[in-house]
Design a protein around this motif. Structure first.
Motif, PDB file in Angstrom:
ATOM      1  N   ASN A  43      -3.930  -0.810  -7.344  1.00  0.00           N
ATOM      2  CA  ASN A  43      -3.281  -2.270  -7.234  1.00  0.00           C
ATOM      3  C   ASN A  43      -2.740  -2.301  -8.658  1.00  0.00           C
ATOM      4  OD1 ASN A  43      -4.169  -2.672  -4.893  1.00  0.00           O
ATOM      5  ND2 ASN A  43      -6.120  -3.513  -5.601  1.00  0.00           N
ATOM      6  N   ILE A  44      -1.591  -3.173  -8.705  1.00  0.00           N
ATOM      7  CA  ILE A  44      -0.863  -3.442 -10.124  1.00  0.00           C
ATOM      8  C   ILE A  44      -1.832  -4.212 -10.825  1.00  0.00           C
ATOM      9  CG2 ILE A  44       1.285  -4.109 -11.017  1.00  0.00           C
ATOM     10  CD1 ILE A  44       2.503  -3.759  -8.163  1.00  0.00           C
ATOM     11  N   LEU A  75      -1.625   0.701 -13.289  1.00  0.00           N
ATOM     12  CA  LEU A  75      -2.528   0.410 -11.960  1.00  0.00           C
ATOM     13  C   LEU A  75      -3.956   0.463 -12.293  1.00  0.00           C
ATOM     14  CD1 LEU A  75      -0.321   2.673  -9.593  1.00  0.00           C
ATOM     15  CD2 LEU A  75       0.243   0.388 -10.068  1.00  0.00           C
ATOM     16  N   THR A 106       3.069   1.941  -5.316  1.00  0.00           N
ATOM     17  CA  THR A 106       2.633   1.258  -6.619  1.00  0.00           C
ATOM     18  C   THR A 106       2.972   2.476  -7.543  1.00  0.00           C
ATOM     19  OG1 THR A 106       0.502   1.593  -6.154  1.00  0.00           O
ATOM     20  CG2 THR A 106       1.342  -0.546  -5.667  1.00  0.00           C
ATOM     21  N   LEU A 150      -1.847  -7.233  -3.801  1.00  0.00           N
ATOM     22  CA  LEU A 150      -1.548  -5.851  -4.499  1.00  0.00           C
ATOM     23  C   LEU A 150      -1.808  -5.961  -5.925  1.00  0.00           C
ATOM     24  CD1 LEU A 150       1.210  -6.259  -6.467  1.00  0.00           C
ATOM     25  CD2 LEU A 150       2.604  -6.113  -4.452  1.00  0.00           C
ATOM     26  N   SER A 151      -2.315  -7.117  -6.541  1.00  0.00           N
ATOM     27  CA  SER A 151      -2.524  -7.242  -7.712  1.00  0.00           C
ATOM     28  C   SER A 151      -4.095  -7.453  -8.297  1.00  0.00           C
ATOM     29  CB  SER A 151      -1.700  -8.555  -8.217  1.00  0.00           C
ATOM     30  OG  SER A 151      -2.358  -9.599  -7.775  1.00  0.00           O
ATOM     31  N   THR A 182       3.095  -7.791 -15.529  1.00  0.00           N
ATOM     32  CA  THR A 182       2.576  -6.423 -15.324  1.00  0.00           C
ATOM     33  C   THR A 182       2.853  -5.578 -16.532  1.00  0.00           C
ATOM     34  OG1 THR A 182       4.715  -5.639 -14.892  1.00  0.00           O
ATOM     35  CG2 THR A 182       3.571  -6.132 -12.921  1.00  0.00           C
ATOM     36  N   LYS A 232      -0.495   3.160  -2.337  1.00  0.00           N
ATOM     37  CA  LYS A 232      -0.452   4.036  -3.533  1.00  0.00           C
ATOM     38  C   LYS A 232       0.832   4.894  -3.921  1.00  0.00           C
ATOM     39  CE  LYS A 232      -4.328   5.375  -6.258  1.00  0.00           C
ATOM     40  NZ  LYS A 232      -5.655   6.147  -6.226  1.00  0.00           N
ATOM     41  N   ALA A 274      -3.409  -1.475  -1.754  1.00  0.00           N
ATOM     42  CA  ALA A 274      -1.879  -1.284  -1.967  1.00  0.00           C
ATOM     43  C   ALA A 274      -1.651  -0.101  -1.331  1.00  0.00           C
ATOM     44  CB  ALA A 274      -1.421  -1.844  -3.169  1.00  0.00           C
ATOM     45  N   ALA A 288       3.757  -9.885 -10.950  1.00  0.00           N
ATOM     46  CA  ALA A 288       3.199  -9.425  -9.688  1.00  0.00           C
ATOM     47  C   ALA A 288       1.848 -10.568  -9.381  1.00  0.00           C
ATOM     48  CB  ALA A 288       2.588  -7.982  -9.892  1.00  0.00           C
TER      49      ALA A 288
END
Ligand SMILES: Cc1cc2nc3c(=O)[nH]c(=O)nc-3n(C[C@H](O)[C@H](O)[C@H](O)COP(=O)(O)OP(=O)(O)OC[C@H]3O[C@@H](n4cnc5c(N)ncnc54)[C@H](O)[C@@H]3O)c2cc1C
Ligand code: SF4
Length: 421
Positions: free
Chosen positions: A372-373, A367, A360, A392-393, A381, A357, A355, A388
């Motif tokens: 990544n979340i 993170l 995020t 990205l997760s 989250t 950075k 992702a 999310a």
């Protein structure tokens, strides 16, 4: 496209076995045996409606899912021969749905006054939006590009996925009553704070399309290009007569190497640290790349990239594969003294993606070390109003369209729960 007789034949090859492992092999948990049984009887519209209970992307997943690692990889037929061609059958039904304008949902929608903002219109965002809209939520997708689809459009190249099919699939989803705001980029012209003030819940699904680094000398030279960015930004380079090196062994490496060949590169070498058998790319993609003239350097690592201002050559080292206790896969170990150098004009990094950075880390959410979340089992989250998913997760699994879509569908269920619907 396979014709109807062939599809019925492929469907009849399905044993409709009692355990249905293909369904568990599918990230979306599609009722594979169910839709195949309907296809056997040529009840395609019913088959489509059954698929729509779990997916809004059948025409696309049927084409580009890594079938041998998902549904078809679990098919019982596979143990004594070829698996049922589940993807082909699903793609056929999905295409018929587009041609015949079959709707995703026939049930009356009871509109609620709840509003959800979705950031990013790739497979995760589109799927979450669709399942929320079916439940009467007012959904708005904010997308940074002037089109929806994410990596379905700017990752997977046209020669593997027909963009007309992508657009028609998206049109069908949007028709569920979803509002779309294009050219809206989180971190630039929209902020999470502002979205939180205006919506009842937020779903972040802006993907992870920043190439990973190898952390070797020469990585900052001119001519070193991120594979993901090369495809997303449609970067054009003077490739005629040039030698391009692609570092990696997954689908991105295959797509980049084939695109480079098609754009006129003289020589394209894929450098992969393990053997051909361990490559994460689909077998078909590897065969297609070979057919198009891509060369492979298996069991090699790039030690450094050489050049004054721009790439001039790369130093390689050969590897041996050893079984380590902590790893189920064979691990590459450099063979001392096996180094050699080859000429190169470009090096493309296709060794995984992360992702963005800088984005995020600006959101105030928890993170992981890759930026990544972090989400919990409810797709939440660290901020209770913000959900999310997708690449990205930290969803159960990421990296394929079907897994991204699964995370979007699951998030929609948790968002509905959060909104009390
Ligand atoms: C080259 C390549 C080939 C692949 N091949 C396959 C394949 O054959 N089969 C397969 O199953 N998977 C494949 N994948 C993986 C698959 O495409 C991804 O796992 C999937 O698309 C992830 O979905 P997503 O919705 O999480 O993210 P994305 O598809 O990346 O969508 C994210 C969306 O968010 C938008 N966005 C980004 N930043 C912002 C922002 N700040 N504000 C607003 N919007 C934003 C993006 O423009 C995009 O539309 C491939 C990936 C690549 C890179
Ligand atoms: S979504 Fe993909 S994995 Fe699931 S049944 Fe369809 S082709 Fe197979």
């Amino acid at each position: 496209m396979t014709n109807e007789n062939e599809i019925v034949k492929k469907a009849k090859y399905c044993l409709n076995c009692s355990t249905k492992p293909c369904s568990s092999g599918c990230p979306l948990g599609n009722d594979t045996a169910g839709f195949i049984a309907l296809a056997k009887e040529q009840k395609y519209e019913e088959a489509y409606k059954l698929l729509c209970k779990t997916t809004v992307l059948p025409a696309l997943c049927g084409k580009i899912c890594p079938h041998s690692k998902q549904c078809q990889g679990s098919c019982v037929r596979r143990f004594k021969g070829e698996p049922v061609e589940i993807g082909e059958i699903e793609a056929y039904i999905g295409k018929l749905a587009i041609e015949n304008n079959w709707s995703i949902n026939d049930e009356p929608i009871t509109k609620s006054n709840k509003k959800v903002a979705i950031i990013g219109g790739g497979p995760a965002g589109l799927t979450c939006a669709a399942f929320l809209a079916i439940h009467g939520i007012n959904v708005t997708i904010y997308e940074k590009h002037n089109y929806l689809g994410g990596l379905l459009v700017h990752g997977i190249p046209d020669f593997r996925l027909d963009k007309n099919l992508v657009n028609k699939t998206i049109e069908k989803i949007i028709k569920l009553g979803i509002e779309v705001k294009l050219n809206q980029e989180l971190g630039k012209n929209i902020s999470l704070k502002n979205l939180k003030e205006n919506y009842d819940a937020i779903y972040l699904s802006f993907g992870a399309n920043i190439h990973g680094n190898m952390n070797i000398d020469g990585e900052n030279l001119d001519g070193v290009v991120g594979g993901n960015e090369y495809l997303e930004q449609n970067i054009t380079l003077p490739l005629s007569g040039k030698i391009a090196i692609v570092s990696g062994g997954g689908n991105v490496a295959m797509d980049v190497s084939r695109t480079l060949k098609r754009q006129g590169a003289e020589k394209v070498y894929v450098v992969y640290r393990r053997s051909e058998n361990e490559m994460p790319a689909e077998r078909k993609e590897i065969e297609d790349a070979k057919f198009e003239g891509v060369d492979f350097l298996f069991q090699h690592n790039i030690v450094q990239i050489n050049g004054k201002d721009k790439v001039e050559s790369i130093e390689l080292i050969k590897t041996n594969l050893v079984q380590k206790e902590c790893d189920s896969r064979l691990s590459p170990v450099n063979i001392e003294g096996s180094n050699y150098t080859i000429l190169a004009d470009y090096v493309f990094m296709a060794i995984g993606s992360n992702a963005e950075k800088s984005l995020t880390s600006s959101l105030g959410l928890e993170l992981n070390k890759y930026g990544n979340i972090i989400i919990n089992e409810n797709c939440e989250t660290s901020d209770p109003k913000v959900f999310a998913g997708g690449d990205l997760s930290t969803f159960k699994k990421t990296g394929t369209v079907a897994w991204a879509a699964r995370s979007g569908r699951e998030a929609s269920e948790h968002i509905l729960n959060y909104l009390g619907i």
